[in-house]
Each structure stands twice: as structure tokens, then as C-alpha cells.
Design an enzyme around this catalytic site. Structure first.
Site, PDB file in Angstrom:
ATOM      1  CB  SER A 166      40.693  56.097  19.662  1.00 14.01           C
ATOM      2  OG  SER A 166      41.375  56.007  20.894  1.00 14.01           O
TER       3      SER A 166
ATOM      4  CG  HIS B 201      37.540  55.202  16.494  1.00 16.36           C
ATOM      5  ND1 HIS B 201      37.447  56.528  16.163  1.00 16.36           N
ATOM      6  CD2 HIS B 201      37.849  55.171  17.815  1.00 16.36           C
ATOM      7  CE1 HIS B 201      37.708  57.264  17.221  1.00 16.36           C
ATOM      8  NE2 HIS B 201      37.951  56.468  18.242  1.00 16.36           N
TER       9      HIS B 201
ATOM     10  CE  LYS C  35      34.776  59.117  18.742  1.00 10.78           C
ATOM     11  NZ  LYS C  35      35.063  58.402  19.953  1.00 10.78           N
TER      12      LYS C  35
HETATM   13  C1  LIG Z   1      35.095  58.650  21.334  1.00  9.29           C
HETATM   14  C2  LIG Z   1      35.263  57.379  22.048  1.00  9.29           C
HETATM   15  C3  LIG Z   1      34.484  57.060  23.164  1.00  9.29           C
HETATM   16  C4  LIG Z   1      33.568  58.068  23.805  1.00  9.29           C
HETATM   17  O1  LIG Z   1      32.437  58.277  23.032  1.00  9.29           O
HETATM   18  P1  LIG Z   1      31.631  59.643  23.222  1.00  9.29           P
HETATM   19  O2  LIG Z   1      30.312  59.363  22.644  1.00  9.29           O
HETATM   20  O3  LIG Z   1      32.417  60.681  22.478  1.00  9.29           O
HETATM   21  O4  LIG Z   1      31.593  59.914  24.692  1.00  9.29           O
HETATM   22  C5  LIG Z   1      34.612  55.814  23.720  1.00  9.29           C
HETATM   23  N1  LIG Z   1      35.480  54.909  23.210  1.00  9.29           N
HETATM   24  C6  LIG Z   1      36.258  55.187  22.151  1.00  9.29           C
HETATM   25  C7  LIG Z   1      37.198  54.152  21.645  1.00  9.29           C
HETATM   26  C8  LIG Z   1      36.178  56.431  21.550  1.00  9.29           C
HETATM   27  O5  LIG Z   1      36.968  56.723  20.528  1.00  9.29           O
END
Ligand SMILES: *Cc1c(COP(=O)(O)O)cnc(C)c1O
Length: 397
Positions: free
Chosen positions: A181, A209, A241
Site C-alpha cells: 500500500s 490495492h 478502493k
Molecule cells: C485499506 C487497506 C485495508 C483496510 O481496508 P478497509 O476496508 O479500508 O478497512 C487492508 N489492507 C490493505 C493492504 C489496505 O490497503
């Protein structure tokens, strides 16, 4: 006189501020899109995770509205009590089909999906191996699980193998981000799958991602590498995302999903997401699968940015994803550049420790299919301007 609580906390806040690590929130007064309104000012933003530009898509909004008029807003209960609606169920079936897995299970957030899956799968007497750059939710889950928790060097298979050689645990779980990330690079999944197989370990991939962005049809990092449920038995994806909605899922075998329904506490003891949110996600899933131009546009923007940034001698990372960080180094300089960009109407967040290692503070630049090449050129021009004003060691080290 302030309370004992405040007297204890205040010096810690002061310390954080002095170290240039203080975090503040901006207030968004527009939808999530390339041109946003923040605290009364318009910005060109490169900091959302809405990679495909679906968070404000009319089809997704309409699906949410239609479902809300039928189902109302709140789901009213947890999935196991009476909160599991036909929209949740249909979304699970569509996610399983899209990712090529037997079943998928919805969670309210990605944080909870990781917490739920990991703590349900390993505990005392087991061993968990995580890439040291894994997302905080994976690291927290590993610590909470009670399993022997180890972090291996980033994308380093021999370091992982050395650690596996030294364990006698019955259950061994290897966990990585599909796309990291804060760096934007990809885990070597085929090699990791081989290591897992050889060592009778289970492989879990957090594809927050990659889902929507990577792979021929957007099914993510596993599709990109051609890996099936056999090779990656535990697949996690988030829906907040690239899908532009909210929530997350774990996909895998029938037995895995049934086990999570029985044993994953963050699944069991929480209210199901609103059914209308699931309906909205179903609409965005259709767009992910049919509008391939969104991924093509993203790839054009990424290539254009990388070429321009290289011409400016910026320190890029090995990333083919919409996450294109520019490493600055110290916290104060990263903050200063972010402030100077804001003065020029460009919004990019400086990511600092503890999110990234000390000395590797960076501008986390992210692209959306809604951005244009002209907007990427505006970003490059602003960066060129600002770096020229900065002391040399900052600009070129
Ligand atoms: C954003 C993210 C999460 C958490 O997801 P949410 O739905 O925002 O709680 C978990 N793992 C990674 C790699 C992320 O980037």
C-alpha cells in the site's frame, strides 16, 4: 484544572508535533473525484484510493438509492442473526465468480476481514509469517492471533524460507499484500505459492490495492499471475478502493468460508453493512468487469507520470500500480513539499513514520481513471517548480 487523563496525553501530542509526525484531517466538501473541495478550497487531488473513479459513478449512486428505497438504510442485525440480505448474498456470489473462488464472505471493512480471517485460522502453537511491509491490519491481526508472529524481509523468499525451516508449528500461515500500500510494488506471488506448497504452509493475500486494477479483467493480483484457489487459498479484497464502495471480502473454498462464518469474531459480532451498500458494490463490480478502458486509462497515466518524473530525477519506486510514491526522505521536507503543492492547488499527502520507515517519508501519489494526462502534466510542472526552490540535498537525494 485539566484531568489526569489530559495531563498524561498532552505531552505525547506535543512530542509528536515536534517530530513532524502530527496527523490532522482535512474535511472534504465534495464527492471523491480528481477535483475536490477541501476546507473551502478547490484542489486537484492525487491521494484517493478510488483508482477506477467509481466512488461517484451515476450507476453506483443509482443502485444505492434504489436499494435504499426498498431495504431502508440499516441492516438492523449481524449476518448470523437477521442482517444477511439478498443483496449481501448476491454480492458474495458475484465476488466468488469474479475471483474464481468457490465462495466469498463479506466483511464490513478490510481491517475486520484481516482480523477475522487471521485470528480464526491461527492461534497459540501456530506460526504466522508476514512481509514486514504488510498493511497495519495484517500486522495487528498477526499479533492478536496468539500465533508465533514473525516478519520476513520485504519480498525476500530466502529470508522467509529460513524462518519456515526453524518452525515446528502445525499450522503455518504466510501473509502478504498483493500490492503493497505504501510502495505500490507487487508481491512475488507465484514464488510465494511454491514456498507455501513446499512447506505445507497456507498463503493469504490481501489484495486491497490489486482488486479492480490488476489482471486482465480486473480480478486482481492473483489473476495477473494466473493463480487459482489451490495456489492462493485465502484471498482478501477490499471494496472501498478500486470498487469505489465500502466493505471487504475473503474468498476461497467452501470449507474456508464456512469456518470463517463459525469462528471469525469480527464477522460474527458486528452489524452487517447496509444492504444498499452491497447493491452499490454490485453495480461497481459490473463496471469493473465491463469498462476495461478504466484500467487502460490508468496504465496510460502511470506510464506518463513515470516518464515525466524520471526526467525530473525524482526517486520513484518499482511500481506498476496506481500507487506511485516519490520518496523524499526526512519528515519535515516531505511535509514542506506537500504544503507547497497545496499552495499551488494540488493535494498530495506526505506519508511519514510510523506508516513508513524513518527516513523514507514520501509523497504518496495515486491515480484514478478519472484523471487526465493534462492533470498529470500539471502535477509534474508543480513538482519541478517546487524542487527547484528546495535545497539541493532534498531535491536530489
Ligand atoms: C485499506 C487497506 C485495508 C483496510 O481496508 P478497509 O476496508 O479500508 O478497512 C487492508 N489492507 C490493505 C493492504 C489496505 O490497503
Amino acid at each position: 484544572m485539566s484531568s489526569h487523563l489530559d495531563q498524561t496525553l498532552a505531552p505525547l501530542l506535543a512530542e509528536r508535533r515536534a517530530a513532524h509526525l502530527y496527523r490532522t484531517r482535512k474535511t472534504l466538501q465534495s464527492p471523491q473525484q480528481p477535483e475536490v473541495m477541501v476546507d473551502g478550497k478547490k484542489y486537484l487531488a492525487f491521494c484517493s484510493n478510488d483508482y477506477l473513479g467509481l466512488a461517484n459513478h451515476p450507476d453506483v449512486i443509482a443502485a444505492l438509492q434504489t436499494a435504499a428505497s426498498y431495504y431502508g438504510v440499516g441492516s438492523g442485525a449481524s449476518h448470523l442473526v437477521a442482517g444477511h440480505s439478498s443483496e449481501h448474498h448476491a454480492l458474495e456470489e458475484e465476488l466468488a465468480a469474479f475471483t474464481g473462488r468457490e465462495r466469498a464472505l463479506l466483511f464490513s471493512t478490510g481491517y475486520m476481514a484481516n482480523m477475522g480471517a487471521i485470528t480464526a485460522l491461527v492461534g497459540q502453537g501456530d506460526a504466522i509469517f508476514e512481509d514486514r511491509l504488510n498493511h497495519a491490519s495484517l500486522l495487528d491481526a498477526g499479533l492478536l492471533s496468539g500465533a508465533r508472529f514473525q516478519r520476513f524481509l520485504h519480498n525476500d523468499l530466502s529470508n522467509l524460507q529460513n524462518r519456515l525451516d526453524k518452525t515446528a508449528a502445525a499450522r503455518k500461515l504466510i501473509v502478504v499484500d498483493g500490492v503493497f500500500s505504501m510502495d505500490g510494488d507487487t508481491a512475488p506471488l507465484p514464488e510465494l505459492a511454491a514456498v507455501a506448497q513446499k512447506n505445507a504452509a497456507w498463503l493469504m493475500v490481501d489484495d486491497a490495492h490489486g482488486f479492480g486494477c490488476l489482471g486482465k479483467t480486473g480480478a486482481g493480483t492473483c489473476e495477473h499471475f494466473g493463480l487459482t484457489q489451490n495456489e492462493v487459498p485465502i484471498l482478501m479484497g477490499t471494496l472501498g478502493k478500486a470498487a469505489g464502495s465500502f466493505g471487504a471480502f475473503i474468498a476461497g473454498s467452501e470449507t474456508l468460508v464456512e469456518s470463517l462464518i463459525q469462528f471469525a469474531r469480527p464477522y460474527i459480532y458486528t452489524t452487517a453493512m447496509p444492504p444498499a451498500v452491497a447493491a452499490a458494490t454490485r453495480a461497481s463490480l459490473r463496471l469493473i468487469q465491463t469498462e476495461h478502458w478504466r484500467r487502460e486509462q490508468l496504465n496510460k497515466l502511470i506510464a506518463h507520470f513515470r516518464a515525466g518524473a524520471q526526467a525530473l530525477n525524482l526517486q520513484l519506486m518499482e511500481s506498476a500500480s496506481p500507487i506511485q510514491p516519490v520518496v523524499i526522505g526526512d519528515e519535515a521536507s516531505a511535509l514542506l513539499i506537500s504544503q507547497k503543492l497545496a499552495e499551488r492547488g494540488i493535494l498530495i499527502i506526505a506519508i511519514r513514520p510510523p506508516t513508513v520507515a524513518a527516513g523514507s517519508s514520501r509523497l504518496r501519489i495515486t491515480f484514478s481513471a478519472q484523471h487526465s494526462i493534462v492533470q498529470v502534466d500539471q502535477l509534474l510542472a508543480a513538482l519541478a517548480d517546487i524542487l527547484q526552490e528546495m535545497p539541493r540535498e532534498v531535491a536530489h537525494d
